[in-house]
Each structure stands twice: as C-alpha cells, then as structure tokens.
Design a protein around this motif. Structure first.
Motif, PDB file in Angstrom:
ATOM      1  N   MET A 229       0.918  -1.359  -0.164  1.00 36.75           N
ATOM      2  CA  MET A 229      -0.031  -0.243  -0.353  1.00 36.75           C
ATOM      3  C   MET A 229       0.825   1.371   0.057  1.00 36.75           C
ATOM      4  N   SER A 230       0.599   2.064  -0.654  1.00 41.12           N
ATOM      5  CA  SER A 230       1.279   3.737  -0.563  1.00 41.12           C
ATOM      6  C   SER A 230       0.694   4.492  -0.052  1.00 41.12           C
ATOM      7  N   TYR A 231       1.366   5.338   0.261  1.00 40.81           N
ATOM      8  CA  TYR A 231       0.372   6.554   0.787  1.00 40.81           C
ATOM      9  C   TYR A 231       0.872   7.700   0.039  1.00 40.81           C
ATOM     10  N   LYS A 232      -0.117   8.421   0.511  1.00 42.08           N
ATOM     11  CA  LYS A 232       0.447  10.504  -0.299  1.00 42.08           C
ATOM     12  C   LYS A 232       0.163  10.693   0.723  1.00 42.08           C
ATOM     13  N   ILE A 233       0.921  11.981   1.418  1.00 47.85           N
ATOM     14  CA  ILE A 233       0.893  12.708   2.092  1.00 47.85           C
ATOM     15  C   ILE A 233       1.294  13.978   1.256  1.00 47.85           C
ATOM     16  N   LEU A 234      -0.035  15.250   2.137  1.00 42.55           N
ATOM     17  CA  LEU A 234       0.547  16.895   1.638  1.00 42.55           C
ATOM     18  C   LEU A 234       0.908  17.322   3.313  1.00 42.55           C
ATOM     19  N   ALA A 235       2.568  18.400   2.607  1.00 49.27           N
ATOM     20  CA  ALA A 235       3.186  18.381   3.674  1.00 49.27           C
ATOM     21  C   ALA A 235       3.196  20.054   3.862  1.00 49.27           C
ATOM     22  N   ILE A 236       2.940  20.514   4.994  1.00 51.25           N
ATOM     23  CA  ILE A 236       2.819  21.957   4.657  1.00 51.25           C
ATOM     24  C   ILE A 236       3.472  23.253   5.966  1.00 51.25           C
ATOM     25  N   ASN A 237       3.824  23.992   4.907  1.00 54.51           N
ATOM     26  CA  ASN A 237       5.520  24.587   5.504  1.00 54.51           C
ATOM     27  C   ASN A 237       5.188  26.004   6.035  1.00 54.51           C
ATOM     28  N   PRO A 238       4.048  27.069   6.857  1.00 57.80           N
ATOM     29  CA  PRO A 238       3.892  28.347   6.106  1.00 57.80           C
ATOM     30  C   PRO A 238       5.234  28.784   6.727  1.00 57.80           C
ATOM     31  N   GLY A 239       5.531  29.754   6.007  1.00 59.86           N
ATOM     32  CA  GLY A 239       6.817  30.754   6.523  1.00 59.86           C
ATOM     33  C   GLY A 239       6.466  32.231   7.224  1.00 59.86           C
TER      34      GLY A 239
ATOM     35  N   GLU B  37       4.011  10.528  -2.318  1.00 62.02           N
ATOM     36  CA  GLU B  37       3.349   9.259  -2.649  1.00 62.02           C
ATOM     37  C   GLU B  37       4.980   8.544  -2.271  1.00 62.02           C
ATOM     38  N   ASP B  38       4.399   8.608  -0.492  1.00 62.44           N
ATOM     39  CA  ASP B  38       5.311   7.333   0.192  1.00 62.44           C
ATOM     40  C   ASP B  38       6.388   8.030  -0.076  1.00 62.44           C
ATOM     41  N   GLU B  39       7.944   7.885  -0.249  1.00 60.30           N
ATOM     42  CA  GLU B  39       9.367   8.853  -0.238  1.00 60.30           C
ATOM     43  C   GLU B  39      10.184   9.614  -1.309  1.00 60.30           C
ATOM     44  N   LYS B  40       8.917   9.300  -2.801  1.00 62.01           N
ATOM     45  CA  LYS B  40       8.980  10.282  -3.964  1.00 62.01           C
ATOM     46  C   LYS B  40       8.263  11.825  -3.722  1.00 62.01           C
TER      47      LYS B  40
END
Length: 356
Positions: free
Chosen positions: A1-11, A21-24
């Motif tokens: 199973m692959s995981y799709k992740i949204l990362a948010i960094n407000p500066g 998608e996983d490490e990519k």
C-alpha cells in the motif's frame, strides 16, 4: 500500500507545500506572499483562509486530488510542553494555536490548515518536530527572573533535518554527533545539538536580529518604550517581529536586495548586513560552551544561508570553534512528510496534544 501525503510549511513570507507518494516527491511549490498582501491582516491567524486557498489552488494546478490523500502534515507551531516527534492535531491544539496569548508565528497555521483539509476527508492531520519541542536541559531554562522560564523555541524541524543529513555525510548518526546550528531565515534561531537532542537554544527574539526581527535588545530600552505612551502593545510586537531587523534599517527584508545594495557601494547596507553576521557569530559563540568544546560541526542553514556574502562573514568569526558547513535552504517539507510516513507505517507513534 502506498501513502500520499501533503506537507504544509507556512513561513513568515511564504507557504511551502509538498505532495509525496511514500518517499517520492510528486511536486512542491513555494507560494510567496508580498508585503502588500500580508499588510491587510492584523494577526497571523487571520491569514488562514488566504493561505489555505493558495494550497488548494496549487493542488489543482498540479492535478492532485485531495481525496487521494492518506494524511496531511503541517509544521508545528508555538506549542509548549511537547517533545520532538509526531502529534495528531486535536481541538486542544487548535485552541492553543489560536489563543491570543500564544506567541504569533506563521508556523501556527500549519496544524490549523492541515486539520481543515484532512478533517472533511476523514484522514489524520499531524504536526512533526514542532517549533516548541522541548529537549532542553533544566539548567538552560533558568533566567534572572523566577517568573520567567526560558522556552525551547527554534527551527526544530529544519535544524534536526540538517543535522541528520550532515551526520550521514560524516558516516555517523545524528545520535553520535554534536552540532551548533544557525537557522537563517525571516527569523534566526541558534541551537546546540548533543547526541540527537537540542539541549539549548537562542530564540529568534533572544539573539541576533534578522531580516525582519529585532532580536535581543537591552531590556531597559524596551521597558522605557513600552511605558512611554507612544506605542501600543501591538505596535511594539510589530517592532520586534515583522518590522524589525534589517527591514527597520533598510526598508526591505529581502537579503538579495541587500546584497545588491552592498555591491553597489551602499555603505549603510554593508554596515547593517555585516552587523547581522557579527551578531549571528556571537550567538554561535554563546552556545558553544554548552557542548564543552566537543562540537563536530557548525551548520549554517535556512533560506538566507544562500547568501555567500553573509555566510563567509560568519565563517570568518566562528571557524576556530569547529568546521563550518553551509547547508542553504531547508529540508522541511521532506522531513514533515517522512515523519508522517513513519507514523502511517507504524514505525513511530503519534501522540495527542492536550492542554495542561
């Protein structure tokens, strides 16, 4: 199973997002916010809708559907009494981050926006290595006023990520090495890392001035200004964060513009820019005794570390302490995503944030 992740960094002047998608990394984007755009908001929390809309628009532009997400992870804000690692976004966390008494910082929006996107989808929202993660030694928390306890606010996420990367280059682990890290951005923090723990810090309001922050100023001057009747509390806060530092002197917080001024012979710009380098070096020197002379390397990181002019000046002052590694930019989006991925895979456990 692959995981799709949204990362948010407000500066302070941008919102960085990354879709993994996983490490990519599938895509990343840095949405810049101009001074004119930010001027219309009296508080950082008021920027919530604007920044969230920018993130969702960027997702659409890249053809990414939020319905495919497994989790959303945001940069941790000015939370207290937590340690490094992952936390689920809770109602208590949102209450703390929107409390007017909480230190204002753009990172506070990370958890709020992550939850706003994740909650309707029924997926988890996390923060990871929050700004206020506390690994400091007790002795480092003592001040000259019993009513005031020093807090561990610094650029935890990027500082730890760069330490892990530097340690790997040395053929070791983060837990085997000691580093002094100066994160150079809109705000500047300096941290001492001993065997995988941040044991002491100089916060963005307690050390060198930065592109838009005043840094540490002798208290008697501040007390006089606060009680002069000339400034409101909000105006004084703006003088410290947002309208302080290089911006207060030169009218810009853009270090590329400052470099151009210096190259064109602007002596005032050169003096102020050199003063910033001088104060950063002093901060690194101030923390060096915490490692008792066992510093493996000094890391200069963050967006402003792209300025070779500045990092060369700093290096001249501090290279006698330890070798200096310039690791410009940041690895924060990847670090956020990889932290969330480890949690999703069960390799780490996320905690629930609770008000105490």
């Amino acid at each position: 199973m692959s995981y799709k992740i949204l990362a948010i960094n407000p500066g302070s002047t941008s919102t960085k997002i990354g879709y993994y998608e996983d490490e990519k990394e599938m895509f990343s984007e840095n949405v810049m916010h101009s001074d004119e755009e930010l001027k219309q908001y009296s508080r950082v929390v008021d920027e919530f809708d604007m920044r969230k809309d920018n993130i969702l628009n960027a997702m659409k532009k890249h053809g990414a559907d939020v319905k495919d997400l497994s989790a959303v992870v945001g940069r941790g804000g000015q939370l207290t009494q937590i340690h490094a690692g992952g936390y689920r976004v809770t109602e208590d966390m949102k209450k703390k981050l929107t409390d007017p008494a909480t230190v204002e910082h753009a990172s506070n929006l990370g958890a709020l926006i992550a939850d706003a996107i994740a909650s309707p989808l029924g997926i988890p929202a996390y923060i990871y290595d929050a700004v206020g993660s506390d690994e400091m030694k007790d002795i480092a928390k003592i001040t000259g006023m019993p009513e005031v306890v020093r807090a561990s606010f610094c650029h935890v996420l990027n500082s730890k990520a760069m330490c892990r990367k530097a340690a790997k280059e040395f053929g070791k682990t983060y837990q085997e090495m000691n580093f002094l890290v100066a994160h150079l951005g809109g705000g500047i923090s300096i941290s001492a890392h001993e065997k995988g723990r941040i044991i002491d810090v100089i916060t963005s309001d307690g050390g060198p001035f930065s592109p838009e922050r005043a840094g540490s100023i002798p208290l008697n001057y501040i007390i006089d200004m606060c009680y002069s009747g000339e400034y409101t509390k909000r105006e004084m806060q703006k003088k410290e964060t947002g309208m302080g530092g290089i911006k207060a002197y030169l009218g810009t917080s853009n270090c590329i513009e400052v470099e151009h001024m210096v190259e064109e012979g602007n002596k005032e710009a050169e003096k102020i820019y050199k003063a910033q380098a001088y104060q950063i070096a002093k901060g690194i020197g101030e923390l060096s005794p915490t490692l008792k002379g066992n510093t493996d390397a000094i890391i200069l990181t963050g967006g402003v570390a792209h300025s070779k002019m500045l990092t060369d000046w700093i290096t001249e002052y501090v290279s006698f302490i330890a070798p200096v590694k310039v690791m410009a930019g940041e690895n924060e989006l990847e670090s956020l995503s990889m932290g969330a991925l480890r949690i999703l895979k069960g390799e780490e456990m996320a905690e629930d944030y609770r008000l105490r």
